[in-house]
Design a protein around this motif. Structure first.
Motif, PDB file in Angstrom:
ATOM      1  N   ASP A 179       0.831  -1.195   0.000  1.00 52.44           N
ATOM      2  CA  ASP A 179       0.000   0.000   0.000  1.00 52.44           C
ATOM      3  C   ASP A 179       0.868   1.249   0.000  1.00 52.44           C
ATOM      4  O   ASP A 179       1.925   1.294   0.647  1.00 52.44           O
ATOM      5  CB  ASP A 179      -0.920   0.026   1.222  1.00 52.44           C
ATOM      6  CG  ASP A 179      -1.984   1.104   1.105  1.00 52.44           C
ATOM      7  OD1 ASP A 179      -2.977   0.865   0.399  1.00 52.44           O
ATOM      8  OD2 ASP A 179      -1.807   2.186   1.692  1.00 52.44           O
ATOM      9  N   ALA A 180       0.397   2.266  -0.723  1.00 51.47           N
ATOM     10  CA  ALA A 180       1.160   3.513  -0.816  1.00 51.47           C
ATOM     11  C   ALA A 180       1.174   4.283   0.496  1.00 51.47           C
ATOM     12  O   ALA A 180       2.062   5.103   0.727  1.00 51.47           O
ATOM     13  CB  ALA A 180       0.577   4.392  -1.919  1.00 51.47           C
ATOM     14  N   ARG A 181       0.197   4.024   1.350  1.00 50.74           N
ATOM     15  CA  ARG A 181       0.139   4.685   2.651  1.00 50.74           C
ATOM     16  C   ARG A 181       0.100   3.599   3.730  1.00 50.74           C
ATOM     17  O   ARG A 181       0.922   2.719   3.730  1.00 50.74           O
ATOM     18  CB  ARG A 181      -1.076   5.605   2.724  1.00 50.74           C
ATOM     19  CG  ARG A 181      -1.044   6.744   1.700  1.00 50.74           C
ATOM     20  CD  ARG A 181      -2.332   7.552   1.730  1.00 50.74           C
ATOM     21  NE  ARG A 181      -2.317   8.665   0.812  1.00 50.74           N
ATOM     22  CZ  ARG A 181      -2.606   8.601  -0.476  1.00 50.74           C
ATOM     23  NH1 ARG A 181      -2.914   7.430  -1.013  1.00 50.74           N
ATOM     24  NH2 ARG A 181      -2.587   9.675  -1.242  1.00 50.74           N
ATOM     25  N   ARG A 222       4.641   2.595  -2.662  1.00 47.03           N
ATOM     26  CA  ARG A 222       3.782   2.893  -3.809  1.00 47.03           C
ATOM     27  C   ARG A 222       4.106   1.970  -4.983  1.00 47.03           C
ATOM     28  O   ARG A 222       5.280   1.815  -5.358  1.00 47.03           O
ATOM     29  CB  ARG A 222       3.934   4.342  -4.247  1.00 47.03           C
ATOM     30  CG  ARG A 222       3.045   4.723  -5.444  1.00 47.03           C
ATOM     31  CD  ARG A 222       3.145   6.200  -5.749  1.00 47.03           C
ATOM     32  NE  ARG A 222       2.471   7.000  -4.733  1.00 47.03           N
ATOM     33  CZ  ARG A 222       1.184   7.300  -4.750  1.00 47.03           C
ATOM     34  NH1 ARG A 222       0.400   6.839  -5.728  1.00 47.03           N
ATOM     35  NH2 ARG A 222       0.652   8.041  -3.799  1.00 47.03           N
ATOM     36  N   VAL A 223       3.070   1.380  -5.539  1.00 48.31           N
ATOM     37  CA  VAL A 223       3.213   0.575  -6.745  1.00 48.31           C
ATOM     38  C   VAL A 223       3.167   1.506  -7.956  1.00 48.31           C
ATOM     39  O   VAL A 223       2.217   2.267  -8.126  1.00 48.31           O
ATOM     40  CB  VAL A 223       2.101  -0.499  -6.832  1.00 48.31           C
ATOM     41  CG1 VAL A 223       2.137  -1.202  -8.184  1.00 48.31           C
ATOM     42  CG2 VAL A 223       2.253  -1.513  -5.709  1.00 48.31           C
ATOM     43  N   ARG A 224       4.195   1.424  -8.790  1.00 52.04           N
ATOM     44  CA  ARG A 224       4.281   2.268  -9.963  1.00 52.04           C
ATOM     45  C   ARG A 224       3.743   1.607 -11.219  1.00 52.04           C
ATOM     46  O   ARG A 224       3.261   2.277 -12.127  1.00 52.04           O
ATOM     47  CB  ARG A 224       5.740   2.689 -10.184  1.00 52.04           C
ATOM     48  CG  ARG A 224       6.319   3.554  -9.074  1.00 52.04           C
ATOM     49  CD  ARG A 224       5.579   4.870  -8.955  1.00 52.04           C
ATOM     50  NE  ARG A 224       6.117   5.709  -7.887  1.00 52.04           N
ATOM     51  CZ  ARG A 224       5.650   6.915  -7.585  1.00 52.04           C
ATOM     52  NH1 ARG A 224       4.632   7.404  -8.255  1.00 52.04           N
ATOM     53  NH2 ARG A 224       6.177   7.618  -6.605  1.00 52.04           N
ATOM     54  N   SER A 225       3.859   0.286 -11.294  1.00 47.46           N
ATOM     55  CA  SER A 225       3.403  -0.413 -12.486  1.00 47.46           C
ATOM     56  C   SER A 225       3.229  -1.892 -12.190  1.00 47.46           C
ATOM     57  O   SER A 225       3.751  -2.406 -11.191  1.00 47.46           O
ATOM     58  CB  SER A 225       4.395  -0.234 -13.641  1.00 47.46           C
ATOM     59  OG  SER A 225       5.632  -0.861 -13.330  1.00 47.46           O
ATOM     60  N   THR A 271       7.559  -1.409  -7.424  1.00 48.00           N
ATOM     61  CA  THR A 271       7.299  -0.396  -6.412  1.00 48.00           C
ATOM     62  C   THR A 271       8.499   0.528  -6.262  1.00 48.00           C
ATOM     63  O   THR A 271       9.568   0.296  -6.839  1.00 48.00           O
ATOM     64  CB  THR A 271       7.000  -1.039  -5.044  1.00 48.00           C
ATOM     65  OG1 THR A 271       8.230  -1.409  -4.408  1.00 48.00           O
ATOM     66  CG2 THR A 271       6.119  -2.278  -5.184  1.00 48.00           C
ATOM     67  N   ASP A 272       8.327   1.560  -5.454  1.00 45.74           N
ATOM     68  CA  ASP A 272       9.441   2.461  -5.152  1.00 45.74           C
ATOM     69  C   ASP A 272      10.565   1.744  -4.423  1.00 45.74           C
ATOM     70  O   ASP A 272      11.708   2.231  -4.397  1.00 45.74           O
ATOM     71  CB  ASP A 272       8.938   3.624  -4.288  1.00 45.74           C
ATOM     72  CG  ASP A 272       8.077   4.596  -5.061  1.00 45.74           C
ATOM     73  OD1 ASP A 272       8.142   4.591  -6.305  1.00 45.74           O
ATOM     74  OD2 ASP A 272       7.311   5.353  -4.427  1.00 45.74           O
ATOM     75  N   GLU A 273      10.250   0.604  -3.810  1.00 42.86           N
ATOM     76  CA  GLU A 273      11.237  -0.146  -3.036  1.00 42.86           C
ATOM     77  C   GLU A 273      11.763  -1.368  -3.791  1.00 42.86           C
ATOM     78  O   GLU A 273      12.499  -2.170  -3.221  1.00 42.86           O
ATOM     79  CB  GLU A 273      10.617  -0.595  -1.710  1.00 42.86           C
ATOM     80  CG  GLU A 273       9.983   0.516  -0.894  1.00 42.86           C
ATOM     81  CD  GLU A 273      10.991   1.564  -0.480  1.00 42.86           C
ATOM     82  OE1 GLU A 273      12.156   1.175  -0.194  1.00 42.86           O
ATOM     83  OE2 GLU A 273      10.635   2.756  -0.471  1.00 42.86           O
ATOM     84  N   GLY A 274      11.356  -1.524  -5.047  1.00 45.71           N
ATOM     85  CA  GLY A 274      11.795  -2.674  -5.827  1.00 45.71           C
ATOM     86  C   GLY A 274      10.617  -3.506  -6.301  1.00 45.71           C
ATOM     87  O   GLY A 274       9.453  -3.143  -6.113  1.00 45.71           O
ATOM     88  N   GLU A 275      10.924  -4.646  -6.902  1.00 44.54           N
ATOM     89  CA  GLU A 275       9.873  -5.506  -7.440  1.00 44.54           C
ATOM     90  C   GLU A 275       9.364  -6.504  -6.398  1.00 44.54           C
ATOM     91  O   GLU A 275      10.126  -6.976  -5.557  1.00 44.54           O
ATOM     92  CB  GLU A 275      10.393  -6.270  -8.658  1.00 44.54           C
ATOM     93  CG  GLU A 275      10.724  -5.381  -9.850  1.00 44.54           C
ATOM     94  CD  GLU A 275      11.112  -6.182 -11.074  1.00 44.54           C
ATOM     95  OE1 GLU A 275      11.290  -7.427 -10.951  1.00 44.54           O
ATOM     96  OE2 GLU A 275      11.251  -5.589 -12.158  1.00 44.54           O
TER      97      GLU A 275
END
Length: 385
Positions: free
Chosen positions: A32-34, A169-172, A185-189
């Motif tokens: 989750d992004a938050r 946050r999931v980017r794609s 995600t911002d932290e990796g896959e």
């Protein structure tokens, strides 16, 4: 069993994770992004009612009511549901439609009835009912709290082994040959066998990363929380009122929550939107609602809340797989009704993910229905349904 990634920790994502764990899923990760319930779920009006015009919706709501009313037994957390009763008021010319819908709801097992204007005044003596030919009444309806429900579902899911990645946050989506393999995600896959998107207004751009476009629009809504009138609470019963185009319900600590039927869609950004309602809009809502509940004209405004609905073209959710993409399920497009059906939807998506028999038939809500020209049209729908 598949390794499952649930994107979103609002009431839907958390409910899905809870039900996956309850049904014995081997590996479930929530991203989750938050944090749980900090998105639109925490801004929900959280009304729980059975009055819908489409039978599968009624069945989802009725099944979910059993969860809300028995929260400690079902989820293992303190009670979250507050019963206040619910009234649906429609235009006089649609009173026969209302009667048909109540008959359908009763056949589903809902405790609902058609009442007269005099009956309504017996329930709420301070309201105006001179324009009411017939209204629907549910004595066992009520409301909850979106942030609490999301947090309860997720905390219980984590106790059962679900992994949780907040503030990520999931980017794609990650796709390979028509098969979704995970999320970036911002932290990796994060990789897995199945991805479930429970991302509300953020769903459409995520689907776009694998070439899928579902017709979900963001609609901005403003809600006001009013203080009690000088002579006490103006309403003890929740209501959706076509006559004033407002809805309202009591607040647990006193006062009343008041909202509008519709809001703007153009240029709405779910990450950047006004955090407080505009005063002229709130004044207009109060004036309209006061035509039904005159005491509201004397109630002060305590605070405002804003949020974004993820609207589908027929204002019904999109639940299930998307044609042409394997390894992906969607739970989105709830159009403002998500909270009250989140327990049943969570179970349905978990059953679908684990290829278990469906407790309730949700096939009418397939995300592909719009491309197939099969939008949901209730047999006795209201003009403002």
């Amino acid at each position: 069993m598949p390794e499952i990634i649930v994107v979103g920790a609002g009431v839907m994502g958390s409910s899905i994770a809870f039900h996956l764990a309850e049904q014995g899923a081997r590996s479930v990760t929530v991203v989750d992004a938050r944090r749980a319930g900090e998105g639109m779920s925490g801004r929900s009006s959280a009304l729980v009612r059975m009055h819908y015009t489409f039978e599968p919706e009624v069945r989802l709501a009725l099944d979910s009511l059993a969860y809300f009313r028995n929260w400690p037994e079902r989820v293992g957390r303190p009670p979250v549901f507050r019963e206040c009763g619910f009234v649906r008021i429609v235009p006089a010319e649609e009173s026969n439609l209302l009667r048909k819908n109540v008959e359908m709801q009763q056949a589903c097992g809902a405790e609902a009835e058609v009442i007269t204007a005099d009956d309504l005044l017996g329930i709420e003596p301070g309201w105006r009912a001179d324009d009411v030919v017939a209204a629907a009444y549910e004595p066992r309806a009520g409301y909850g709290d979106g942030a609490v429900v999301a947090g309860d579902f997720l905390s219980r899911a984590r106790e059962m082994g679900v992994e949780y990645h907040p503030n990520t946050r999931v980017r794609s989506l990650i796709e390979d040959g028509g098969q979704v393999r995970g999320v970036a995600t911002d932290e990796g896959e994060v990789v897995g066998d199945l991805v479930i998107l429970a991302t509300g207004v953020w769903t459409r751009p995520l689907l776009g990363t694998v070439g899928v476009d579902l017709p979900i629009e963001a609609e901005y809504h403003e809600v006001a929380v009013l203080r009690d009138a000088p002579d006490g609470p103006a309403a003890h019963t929740a209501c959706i009122d076509s006559g004033t185009r407002t809805y309202f319900r009591p607040e647990s600590g006193g006062g009343l929550l008041l909202g509008d039927f519709v809001g703007p869609r153009d240029g709405i950004d779910p990450d950047h939107f006004p955090q407080s309602p505009r005063e002229p809009n709130v004044v207009d809502m109060v004036e309209r609602a006061a035509r039904r509940v005159p005491a509201l004209a004397e109630a002060g405004i305590a605070r405002g809340v804003t949020g974004i609905y993820d609207m589908s073209p027929d204002a019904r959710p999109m639940l299930g797989p998307v044609a042409g993409v394997e390894g992906l399920l969607v739970a989105a497009g709830f159009s403002g009704m998500g909270f009250k059906i989140c327990p049943a939807v969570g179970r349905a998506l978990a059953e679908m993910a684990l290829r278990e028999p469906q407790t309730l038939d949700i096939s009418a809500f397939t995300p592909d229905r719009f491309a197939e020209g099969k939008s949901i049209i209730p047999p006795y729908g209201y003009t403002d349904d």
